[in-house]
Scaffold this motif. Structure first.
Motif, PDB file in Angstrom:
ATOM      1  N   VAL A  58       0.816  -1.225   0.000  1.00 28.07           N
ATOM      2  CA  VAL A  58       0.000   0.000   0.000  1.00 28.07           C
ATOM      3  C   VAL A  58       0.844   1.267   0.000  1.00 28.07           C
ATOM      4  CG1 VAL A  58      -1.996  -1.119   1.058  1.00 28.07           C
ATOM      5  CG2 VAL A  58      -0.371   0.105   2.500  1.00 28.07           C
ATOM      6  N   ASN A  59       2.111   1.149   0.396  1.00 31.54           N
ATOM      7  CA  ASN A  59       3.010   2.303   0.361  1.00 31.54           C
ATOM      8  C   ASN A  59       3.822   2.383  -0.930  1.00 31.54           C
ATOM      9  OD1 ASN A  59       2.785   3.875   2.959  1.00 31.54           O
ATOM     10  ND2 ASN A  59       2.889   1.774   3.711  1.00 31.54           N
ATOM     11  N   GLY A  60       3.493   1.514  -1.873  1.00 32.24           N
ATOM     12  CA  GLY A  60       4.102   1.584  -3.199  1.00 32.24           C
ATOM     13  C   GLY A  60       5.575   1.234  -3.261  1.00 32.24           C
ATOM     14  N   MET A  61       6.039   0.393  -2.351  1.00 33.60           N
ATOM     15  CA  MET A  61       7.447  -0.004  -2.380  1.00 33.60           C
ATOM     16  C   MET A  61       7.710  -0.879  -3.601  1.00 33.60           C
ATOM     17  SD  MET A  61       8.808   1.281   0.379  1.00 33.60           S
ATOM     18  CE  MET A  61       7.744   2.697   0.118  1.00 33.60           C
ATOM     19  N   GLU A  62       8.879  -0.707  -4.198  1.00 29.95           N
ATOM     20  CA  GLU A  62       9.251  -1.541  -5.332  1.00 29.95           C
ATOM     21  C   GLU A  62       9.740  -2.912  -4.879  1.00 29.95           C
ATOM     22  OE1 GLU A  62      11.540   0.303  -8.538  1.00 29.95           O
ATOM     23  OE2 GLU A  62      11.292   2.183  -7.416  1.00 29.95           O
ATOM     24  N   TYR A  63      10.368  -2.955  -3.706  1.00 28.19           N
ATOM     25  CA  TYR A  63      10.931  -4.193  -3.190  1.00 28.19           C
ATOM     26  C   TYR A  63      10.546  -4.395  -1.728  1.00 28.19           C
ATOM     27  CZ  TYR A  63      13.873  -3.929  -7.311  1.00 28.19           C
ATOM     28  OH  TYR A  63      14.318  -3.847  -8.605  1.00 28.19           O
ATOM     29  N   LEU A  64      10.370  -5.646  -1.356  1.00 30.71           N
ATOM     30  CA  LEU A  64      10.250  -6.049   0.041  1.00 30.71           C
ATOM     31  C   LEU A  64      11.455  -6.947   0.263  1.00 30.71           C
ATOM     32  CD1 LEU A  64       7.122  -7.511   1.836  1.00 30.71           C
ATOM     33  CD2 LEU A  64       9.451  -8.114   2.405  1.00 30.71           C
ATOM     34  N   LEU A  65      12.384  -6.481   1.056  1.00 28.29           N
ATOM     35  CA  LEU A  65      13.638  -7.186   1.280  1.00 28.29           C
ATOM     36  C   LEU A  65      13.515  -8.070   2.517  1.00 28.29           C
ATOM     37  CD1 LEU A  65      16.320  -7.000  -0.231  1.00 28.29           C
ATOM     38  CD2 LEU A  65      17.073  -5.359   1.500  1.00 28.29           C
ATOM     39  N   THR A  66      13.853  -9.346   2.391  1.00 28.82           N
ATOM     40  CA  THR A  66      13.680 -10.286   3.500  1.00 28.82           C
ATOM     41  C   THR A  66      14.633 -11.461   3.387  1.00 28.82           C
ATOM     42  OG1 THR A  66      12.062 -11.670   4.664  1.00 28.82           O
ATOM     43  CG2 THR A  66      11.870 -11.593   2.268  1.00 28.82           C
ATOM     44  N   TRP A  67      14.914 -12.065   4.540  1.00 28.89           N
ATOM     45  CA  TRP A  67      15.619 -13.335   4.573  1.00 28.89           C
ATOM     46  C   TRP A  67      14.619 -14.475   4.757  1.00 28.89           C
ATOM     47  CZ3 TRP A  67      20.060 -13.387   2.542  1.00 28.89           C
ATOM     48  CH2 TRP A  67      20.984 -12.373   2.730  1.00 28.89           C
ATOM     49  N   ASN A  68      13.346 -14.151   4.896  1.00 26.85           N
ATOM     50  CA  ASN A  68      12.304 -15.156   5.127  1.00 26.85           C
ATOM     51  C   ASN A  68      11.941 -15.827   3.800  1.00 26.85           C
ATOM     52  OD1 ASN A  68       9.979 -16.617   5.624  1.00 26.85           O
ATOM     53  ND2 ASN A  68       9.028 -15.034   6.879  1.00 26.85           N
ATOM     54  N   CYS A  69      12.679 -16.847   3.451  1.00 21.59           N
ATOM     55  CA  CYS A  69      12.450 -17.552   2.186  1.00 21.59           C
ATOM     56  C   CYS A  69      11.381 -18.625   2.295  1.00 21.59           C
ATOM     57  CB  CYS A  69      13.754 -18.161   1.679  1.00 21.59           C
ATOM     58  SG  CYS A  69      14.992 -16.895   1.290  1.00 21.59           S
ATOM     59  N   ARG A  70      10.978 -18.939   3.498  1.00 18.64           N
ATOM     60  CA  ARG A  70       9.930 -19.940   3.677  1.00 18.64           C
ATOM     61  C   ARG A  70       8.553 -19.350   3.379  1.00 18.64           C
ATOM     62  NH1 ARG A  70      10.273 -23.768   8.526  1.00 18.64           N
ATOM     63  NH2 ARG A  70      11.092 -25.086   6.906  1.00 18.64           N
ATOM     64  N   PRO A  93       5.058  -5.464  -4.353  1.00 21.19           N
ATOM     65  CA  PRO A  93       6.500  -5.260  -4.511  1.00 21.19           C
ATOM     66  C   PRO A  93       7.160  -6.566  -4.943  1.00 21.19           C
ATOM     67  CG  PRO A  93       5.970  -5.598  -2.212  1.00 21.19           C
ATOM     68  CD  PRO A  93       4.656  -5.555  -2.955  1.00 21.19           C
ATOM     69  N   THR A  94       8.355  -6.457  -5.461  1.00 29.08           N
ATOM     70  CA  THR A  94       9.165  -7.642  -5.712  1.00 29.08           C
ATOM     71  C   THR A  94       9.709  -8.073  -4.364  1.00 29.08           C
ATOM     72  OG1 THR A  94       9.768  -6.910  -7.928  1.00 29.08           O
ATOM     73  CG2 THR A  94      11.224  -8.538  -6.869  1.00 29.08           C
ATOM     74  N   ILE A  95       9.472  -9.311  -3.997  1.00 27.22           N
ATOM     75  CA  ILE A  95       9.927  -9.830  -2.714  1.00 27.22           C
ATOM     76  C   ILE A  95      11.205 -10.618  -2.967  1.00 27.22           C
ATOM     77  CG2 ILE A  95       9.357 -11.272  -0.731  1.00 27.22           C
ATOM     78  CD1 ILE A  95       6.374 -10.731  -1.392  1.00 27.22           C
ATOM     79  N   CYS A  96      12.287 -10.190  -2.314  1.00 26.16           N
ATOM     80  CA  CYS A  96      13.571 -10.827  -2.580  1.00 26.16           C
ATOM     81  C   CYS A  96      14.506 -10.709  -1.380  1.00 26.16           C
ATOM     82  CB  CYS A  96      14.215 -10.211  -3.813  1.00 26.16           C
ATOM     83  SG  CYS A  96      14.567  -8.449  -3.665  1.00 26.16           S
TER      84      CYS A  96
END
Length: 106
Positions: A58-70, A93-96
């Motif tokens: 909802v905040n228009g982020m291009e990426y969601l950065l995470t180590w949560n691969c599960r 967002p692209t989650i990576c």
């Protein structure tokens, strides 16, 4: 897709209420507890992950950065996340992982 559900306050009150002598309300309390317990594990696990996706979306982020691969940076779940966001009228967002964003092999 799972249906969206608004949980009105009587559900919570029946879930937390002391047992009653009213047979109809007893049945409703039992049904409420069964419904809730069937979904509690799913809700608890997904709640925080869904919050992260929602805030980023909802905040228009291009990426969601995470180590949560599960649960987040997971190709098997991406289609579902994308469909859910799109159905609500948002571009997800692209989650990576940080490695993926930096273009580094993990």
């Amino acid at each position: 897709m799972n249906p969206t559900v608004y949980v009105e306050t009587t559900i919570v009150s029946y879930l937390t209420a002391r047992p009653t002598s009213d047979i109809e309300r007893q049945a409703q309390q039992v049904a409420t507890r069964r419904w809730w317990s069937d979904r509690r594990c799913t809700f608890a696990k997904a709640r925080v992950d869904a919050l992260h996706v929602s805030v980023a979306t909802v905040n228009g982020m291009e990426y969601l950065l995470t180590w949560n691969c599960r649960h987040l940076a997971n190709a098997a779940l991406w289609r579902k996340i994308e469909q859910t966001c799109s159905a609500a009228g948002y571009e997800p967002p692209t989650i990576c992982t940080p490695y993926e964003l930096m273009g580094v092999e993990s």
